[in-house]
Design a protein around this motif. Sequence first.
Motif, short mmCIF file in Angstrom:
data_model
loop_
_atom_site.label_atom_id
_atom_site.label_comp_id
_atom_site.label_asym_id
_atom_site.label_seq_id
_atom_site.Cartn_x
_atom_site.Cartn_y
_atom_site.Cartn_z
N GLY A 123 -20.04 -15.61 -32.27
CA GLY A 123 -18.84 -16.43 -32.38
C GLY A 123 -17.63 -15.71 -32.91
N LEU A 124 -17.59 -14.38 -32.81
CA LEU A 124 -16.45 -13.61 -33.32
C LEU A 124 -15.78 -12.80 -32.22
CD1 LEU A 124 -17.81 -12.31 -36.75
CD2 LEU A 124 -16.16 -14.15 -36.37
N GLY A 125 -15.86 -13.28 -31.00
CA GLY A 125 -15.18 -12.60 -29.91
C GLY A 125 -13.68 -12.53 -30.17
N GLY A 126 -13.09 -11.37 -29.93
CA GLY A 126 -11.66 -11.20 -30.16
C GLY A 126 -11.29 -10.85 -31.58
N ARG A 127 -12.28 -10.71 -32.49
CA ARG A 127 -11.97 -10.41 -33.90
C ARG A 127 -12.28 -8.96 -34.26
NH1 ARG A 127 -11.57 -14.66 -37.28
NH2 ARG A 127 -10.37 -13.15 -38.52
N SER A 128 -12.50 -8.10 -33.29
CA SER A 128 -12.97 -6.74 -33.59
C SER A 128 -11.95 -5.91 -34.36
CB SER A 128 -13.35 -6.00 -32.30
OG SER A 128 -12.21 -5.83 -31.47
N THR A 129 -10.66 -6.23 -34.25
CA THR A 129 -9.65 -5.43 -34.95
C THR A 129 -9.29 -5.99 -36.33
OG1 THR A 129 -7.85 -6.64 -33.87
CG2 THR A 129 -8.65 -4.63 -32.78
N ALA A 130 -9.85 -7.15 -36.68
CA ALA A 130 -9.61 -7.70 -38.02
C ALA A 130 -10.34 -6.86 -39.06
CB ALA A 130 -10.10 -9.14 -38.08
N ARG A 131 -9.78 -6.80 -40.27
CA ARG A 131 -10.45 -6.11 -41.37
C ARG A 131 -11.52 -7.02 -41.96
NH1 ARG A 131 -9.20 -0.67 -41.20
NH2 ARG A 131 -7.15 -0.55 -40.20
N ALA A 132 -12.62 -6.43 -42.37
CA ALA A 132 -13.73 -7.23 -42.87
C ALA A 132 -13.31 -8.11 -44.05
CB ALA A 132 -14.88 -6.32 -43.28
N HIS A 133 -12.43 -7.59 -44.92
CA HIS A 133 -12.04 -8.37 -46.10
C HIS A 133 -11.17 -9.57 -45.75
CE1 HIS A 133 -7.85 -6.96 -46.24
NE2 HIS A 133 -8.31 -5.77 -45.90
N GLU A 134 -10.68 -9.63 -44.51
CA GLU A 134 -9.87 -10.77 -44.08
C GLU A 134 -10.72 -11.95 -43.63
OE1 GLU A 134 -6.23 -7.96 -42.32
OE2 GLU A 134 -7.60 -8.99 -40.95
N LEU A 135 -12.01 -11.76 -43.50
CA LEU A 135 -12.89 -12.79 -42.98
C LEU A 135 -13.47 -13.65 -44.10
CD1 LEU A 135 -14.97 -10.74 -40.38
CD2 LEU A 135 -12.76 -11.86 -40.06
N SER A 136 -13.86 -14.85 -43.76
CA SER A 136 -14.58 -15.70 -44.71
C SER A 136 -15.99 -15.16 -44.91
CB SER A 136 -14.65 -17.13 -44.16
OG SER A 136 -15.50 -17.18 -43.02
N GLY A 137 -16.68 -15.70 -45.91
CA GLY A 137 -18.05 -15.27 -46.16
C GLY A 137 -18.95 -15.51 -44.96
N GLY A 138 -18.81 -16.67 -44.34
CA GLY A 138 -19.63 -16.97 -43.18
C GLY A 138 -19.35 -16.02 -42.03
N GLU A 139 -18.08 -15.68 -41.83
CA GLU A 139 -17.72 -14.73 -40.77
C GLU A 139 -18.25 -13.34 -41.07
OE1 GLU A 139 -13.54 -16.64 -39.08
OE2 GLU A 139 -13.53 -15.43 -40.93
N GLN A 140 -18.22 -12.94 -42.35
CA GLN A 140 -18.75 -11.63 -42.70
C GLN A 140 -20.25 -11.54 -42.44
OE1 GLN A 140 -17.33 -9.66 -46.33
NE2 GLN A 140 -15.78 -11.24 -46.52
#
Length: 216
Positions: A123-140
Amino acid sequence: MIEARGISKQRGGRTLWEDLTFSVAAGEVVALTGPSGCGKSTLLDCVGHIDRVDSGTIRIGGVDAGRSARRARLLRRDHIGYLFQDFGLVHDATVGANVDLARPTGRGRRRGLSTGPALEQVGLGGRSTARAHELSGGEQQRVALARLLVKQPSVILADEPTSALDADNAALVLDQLESFAAAGAAVLIATHAPSVTQRTARVITLRDPRDHRGGT
């Protein structure tokens, strides 16, 4: 796939567990439970060949690394995947770079999904260029799952993988771990959560070192 025979471990002069024997077969999801401080995380580290037992043997796919650091390193590289409570990401790196870290290298290694499809599956298609610290815990934690999809390890060790997640993300993690097992992986989950143990095939309970037995 995981075979532990008569293993014991002391930490700080205290026995965590002794003469412990258990196995986790390919295709099986098993929970590891017990009170805080009983050594669940240490046991996962020993199974994952990050740490060593004081006595006994642990075989992964029939291989006993013994005291060889090289054999332990090869087992970690070629067969073992991890899912941590704190996600284990490089926070300043991109999502895509974090997933790429798990990519197998060398001829003949098992290969899973490429980075894009792995991120799509969690469920993270299109998020490959985001920095890991920008994501929520669930997304990480979803990024950590994507790394497993890329590596396709034969053994997965999960340390409280749902403890910091909401119900939806926790369910996604458990669904994916069950999918790995259905594809032939041996999955061992250290957990306090009844919602996790209820979905596993068996439960191994760490108790007082004078009375260590696996329960079902």
